[in-house]
Design an enzyme around this catalytic site. Structure first.
Site, PDB file in Angstrom:
ATOM      1  N   LYS A   2       5.024  -0.479 -67.783  1.00 60.36           N
ATOM      2  CA  LYS A   2       5.040  -1.585 -66.820  1.00 60.36           C
ATOM      3  C   LYS A   2       6.416  -2.210 -66.815  1.00 60.36           C
ATOM      4  O   LYS A   2       7.139  -2.162 -67.816  1.00 60.36           O
ATOM      5  CB  LYS A   2       4.002  -2.657 -67.222  1.00 60.36           C
ATOM      6  CG  LYS A   2       3.578  -3.536 -66.065  1.00 60.36           C
ATOM      7  CD  LYS A   2       2.508  -2.862 -65.234  1.00 60.36           C
ATOM      8  CE  LYS A   2       2.088  -3.706 -64.048  1.00 60.36           C
ATOM      9  NZ  LYS A   2       0.894  -3.144 -63.395  1.00 60.36           N
ATOM     10  N   GLY A  57      -7.408 -14.275 -54.460  1.00 54.87           N
ATOM     11  CA  GLY A  57      -6.116 -13.595 -54.319  1.00 54.87           C
ATOM     12  C   GLY A  57      -6.156 -12.754 -53.058  1.00 54.87           C
ATOM     13  O   GLY A  57      -6.910 -11.773 -53.000  1.00 54.87           O
ATOM     14  N   TYR A  58      -5.388 -13.151 -52.032  1.00 54.72           N
ATOM     15  CA  TYR A  58      -5.462 -12.416 -50.760  1.00 54.72           C
ATOM     16  C   TYR A  58      -4.140 -11.717 -50.486  1.00 54.72           C
ATOM     17  O   TYR A  58      -3.555 -11.813 -49.408  1.00 54.72           O
ATOM     18  CB  TYR A  58      -5.832 -13.381 -49.620  1.00 54.72           C
ATOM     19  CG  TYR A  58      -6.772 -12.763 -48.598  1.00 54.72           C
ATOM     20  CD1 TYR A  58      -8.074 -12.450 -48.939  1.00 54.72           C
ATOM     21  CD2 TYR A  58      -6.356 -12.486 -47.302  1.00 54.72           C
ATOM     22  CE1 TYR A  58      -8.954 -11.874 -48.019  1.00 54.72           C
ATOM     23  CE2 TYR A  58      -7.224 -11.918 -46.369  1.00 54.72           C
ATOM     24  CZ  TYR A  58      -8.518 -11.615 -46.745  1.00 54.72           C
ATOM     25  OH  TYR A  58      -9.387 -11.045 -45.834  1.00 54.72           O
TER      26      TYR A  58
HETATM   27  P1  NAD Z   1       0.312  -9.361 -54.201  1.00 55.59           P
HETATM   28  O1  NAD Z   1       1.601  -9.972 -54.539  1.00 55.59           O
HETATM   29  O2  NAD Z   1       0.231  -8.527 -52.962  1.00 55.59           O
HETATM   30  O3  NAD Z   1      -0.808 -10.507 -54.072  1.00 55.59           O
HETATM   31  C1  NAD Z   1      -1.066 -11.454 -55.030  1.00 55.59           C
HETATM   32  C2  NAD Z   1      -1.953 -12.514 -54.385  1.00 55.59           C
HETATM   33  O4  NAD Z   1      -2.393 -13.425 -55.368  1.00 55.59           O
HETATM   34  C3  NAD Z   1      -1.216 -13.339 -53.319  1.00 55.59           C
HETATM   35  O5  NAD Z   1      -2.051 -13.557 -52.205  1.00 55.59           O
HETATM   36  C4  NAD Z   1      -0.980 -14.672 -54.030  1.00 55.59           C
HETATM   37  O6  NAD Z   1      -0.897 -15.769 -53.136  1.00 55.59           O
HETATM   38  C5  NAD Z   1      -2.196 -14.741 -54.900  1.00 55.59           C
HETATM   39  N1  NAD Z   1      -2.024 -15.647 -56.041  1.00 55.59           N
HETATM   40  C6  NAD Z   1      -0.920 -15.843 -56.804  1.00 55.59           C
HETATM   41  N2  NAD Z   1      -1.162 -16.790 -57.728  1.00 55.59           N
HETATM   42  C7  NAD Z   1      -2.456 -17.165 -57.550  1.00 55.59           C
HETATM   43  C8  NAD Z   1      -3.299 -18.105 -58.174  1.00 55.59           C
HETATM   44  N3  NAD Z   1      -2.836 -18.850 -59.177  1.00 55.59           N
HETATM   45  N4  NAD Z   1      -4.567 -18.222 -57.730  1.00 55.59           N
HETATM   46  C9  NAD Z   1      -5.023 -17.467 -56.690  1.00 55.59           C
HETATM   47  N5  NAD Z   1      -4.274 -16.582 -56.042  1.00 55.59           N
HETATM   48  C10 NAD Z   1      -3.012 -16.439 -56.469  1.00 55.59           C
HETATM   49  O7  NAD Z   1      -0.147  -8.547 -55.489  1.00 55.59           O
HETATM   50  P2  NAD Z   1      -1.191  -7.359 -55.589  1.00 55.59           P
HETATM   51  O8  NAD Z   1      -0.451  -6.084 -55.591  1.00 55.59           O
HETATM   52  O9  NAD Z   1      -2.298  -7.589 -54.605  1.00 55.59           O
HETATM   53  O10 NAD Z   1      -1.725  -7.582 -57.070  1.00 55.59           O
HETATM   54  C11 NAD Z   1      -2.804  -8.479 -57.362  1.00 55.59           C
HETATM   55  C12 NAD Z   1      -3.456  -8.063 -58.669  1.00 55.59           C
HETATM   56  O11 NAD Z   1      -3.905  -6.706 -58.538  1.00 55.59           O
HETATM   57  C13 NAD Z   1      -2.522  -8.062 -59.891  1.00 55.59           C
HETATM   58  O12 NAD Z   1      -3.257  -8.393 -61.033  1.00 55.59           O
HETATM   59  C14 NAD Z   1      -2.069  -6.617 -59.978  1.00 55.59           C
HETATM   60  O13 NAD Z   1      -1.648  -6.269 -61.287  1.00 55.59           O
HETATM   61  C15 NAD Z   1      -3.349  -5.929 -59.577  1.00 55.59           C
HETATM   62  N6  NAD Z   1      -3.153  -4.557 -59.128  1.00 55.59           N
HETATM   63  C16 NAD Z   1      -2.511  -4.268 -57.966  1.00 55.59           C
HETATM   64  C17 NAD Z   1      -2.340  -2.945 -57.600  1.00 55.59           C
HETATM   65  C18 NAD Z   1      -1.698  -2.553 -56.298  1.00 55.59           C
HETATM   66  O14 NAD Z   1      -1.676  -1.353 -55.994  1.00 55.59           O
HETATM   67  N7  NAD Z   1      -1.219  -3.485 -55.502  1.00 55.59           N
HETATM   68  C19 NAD Z   1      -2.796  -1.906 -58.427  1.00 55.59           C
HETATM   69  C20 NAD Z   1      -3.466  -2.248 -59.602  1.00 55.59           C
HETATM   70  C21 NAD Z   1      -3.632  -3.571 -59.935  1.00 55.59           C
END
Ligand code: NAD
Length: 419
Positions: A109, A221-222
């Site tokens: 990571k 989380g959107y």
């Molecule tokens: P992203 O940046 O696209 O979205 C993150 C979202 O979380 C945003 O809408 C943000 O406003 C919101 N957020 C931030 N702080 C917050 C809070 N305190 N309370 C509520 N919402 C909050 O990121 P992502 O890629 O969607 O990742 C989100 C989660 O999914 C993370 O834990 C990441 O590790 C996990 N994840 C993502 C992927 C991927 O392919 N994108 C893969 C595996 C895991």
């Protein structure tokens, strides 16, 4: 998220989860110690020329946890709260995730402590390119392949691909996954994490005899993972009753149109203020009465403080590390079926793997081909974990960890330690 939730150390949670699996597997204590620690950590100080001419120095990390089952693989996170311990925890979860879904990768990571919301596109590009140069000695298309995570996206991956290719003098798109489609990205990658989380939720609902057509869902989380999860849940017939982002949440008993909510978020940069909804906090949203809860933001949002108030029947962890080990015990006691992050969000790394295979072979598969391969592997992984949990009488996280840690431990044992 409250400050007390933020202060929980994800690395301690990751270690506790490993301890539980090690105990269940009666793992050799020496092997347990090997699996606890990342193989390599690189911390860099990244100087970036800001738009105002001043140079700011950011701290970045790349943590390589294990390459026993294949090259290191894992996303890069840009966030003000990034710490080395968080990146270490996330790297180990990648190892367990790749083993759970059974793809030939290890775990890694990356993270940079920064606030991308306050940076211009040019500043983010310079930060990304300089970080890529500074970690270029330890990453590589057969060595360590980064991907997107919180606040990094396909554009960020394109900058990494270009920077690494410029260093080496030829095009190496397979250095990174999650790229835009026209520069080597895979069909279906953009929504793969969410598709996987919803396939798991669907399989879990069928096991619990919940009809998705009458089910309600809540998404915290959107962003990339959350918005697509809401749209897939809606497509499957569920009523999405609430969603949130860092600015707050929205709720409607009648249901929120997930696609229109996504348009609203794209236009206004938040879900807040969407027509026909009431405001709800990020704490309250988790405790709503619903069938499926998808935490899709950050770590440590379901803790021993609120776990007993979680009313969802299924929690599909699109986010990494949203539930603490103390909360896990409470949820298990209350018979909430938690689909652990290392299974629920593994669709992302699974399609990343398919992207990498396409890049290495200079191929581009159709969306249908990608989705078929992805769905078959997700369903198999869900069944493996669910059956293990039933046979051993343990919760789904412990079952996934027992499978994953067992597979990685076998690889370490067979490869041996040299010199
Ligand atoms: P992203 O940046 O696209 O979205 C993150 C979202 O979380 C945003 O809408 C943000 O406003 C919101 N957020 C931030 N702080 C917050 C809070 N305190 N309370 C509520 N919402 C909050 O990121 P992502 O890629 O969607 O990742 C989100 C989660 O999914 C993370 O834990 C990441 O590790 C996990 N994840 C993502 C992927 C991927 O392919 N994108 C893969 C595996 C895991």
């Amino acid at each position: 998220m409250s400050s007390s939730q933020q202060s929980l150390n994800p690395l301690e949670n990751a270690w506790k989860q490993l301890d539980i699996a090690a105990q269940m597997l009666r793992l050799d204590p020496d092997l347990h110690e090997v699996l606890k620690h990342p193989k390599r950590i690189l911390t860099v100080s990244i100087p970036v020329k800001m738009d105002n001419g001043h140079i700011e120095v950011f701290t970045g990390h790349r943590v390589q946890h294990s390459d026993a089952r294949g090259p290191y693989k894992g996303g890069i996170r840009y966030h003000p709260n990034v710490t080395l311990d968080e990146v270490k925890a996330l790297a180990s979860w990648m190892t367990w995730k790749c083993a759970t879904i059974d793809i030939p990768y290890g775990g890694a990571k990356g993270g940079i402590t920064c606030n991308p919301k306050k940076m211009s596109l040019g500043e983010k590009e310079r930060l990304t390119r300089r970080y890529t140069v500074m970690i270029s000695e330890i990453i590589g298309p057969r060595r360590d392949i980064p991907a997107p995570d919180v606040y990094t996206d396909p554009q960020t991956m394109a900058w990494i691909s270009d920077t690494y290719s410029q260093i080496h003098g030829y095009s190496i798109p397979e250095i990174v996954t999650g790229k835009p489609l026209h520069v080597g990205g895979s069909e279906g990658r953009i929504y793969s994490t969410s598709k996987g989380a919803v396939i798991c939720a669907r399989e879990a609902a069928s096991a619990l005899k919940i009809n998705l057509k009458n089910a309600t869902a809540v998404v915290q989380g959107y962003g990339n993972a959350g918005s697509y999860a809401a749209m897939f849940l809606q497509q499957a017939g569920c009523k999405v009753i609430a969603a949130s982002d860092s600015k707050g949440g929205v709720y409607s008993k009648k249901g929120v149109d997930a696609v229109k909510l996504n348009d609203h978020k794209n236009k206004t940069s938040s879900v807040v203020g969407f027509q026909g909804t009431e405001k709800i906090s990020n704490e309250e949203i988790l405790e709503l009465d619903c069938d499926i809860l998808v935490p899709a933001a950050l770590e440590n949002v379901i803790t021993k403080k609120n776990a007993s108030r979680i009313q969802a029947k299924i929690v599909s962890e699109a986010a990494n590390g949203p539930t603490t080990p103390d909360a896990d015990k409470i949820l298990a006691k209350n018979e909430v079926l938690v689909i652990p992050d290392i299974l629920a969000n593994s669709g992302g790394v699974l399609v990343s793997y398919l992207e990498w295979v396409q890049n290495l072979n200079r191929e581009h598969w159709t969306e249908d081909e990608v989705n078929k391969k992805m769905e078959a592997k997700m369903i198999k992984a869900f069944k493996d974990v669910y059956n293990t949990s039933k046979v051993k009488g343990i919760d789904m996280r412990s079952a996934a960890m027992v499978l994953a840690v067992g597979r990685v431990a076998d690889a370490v044992k067979t490869l041996g330690i040299w010199p």
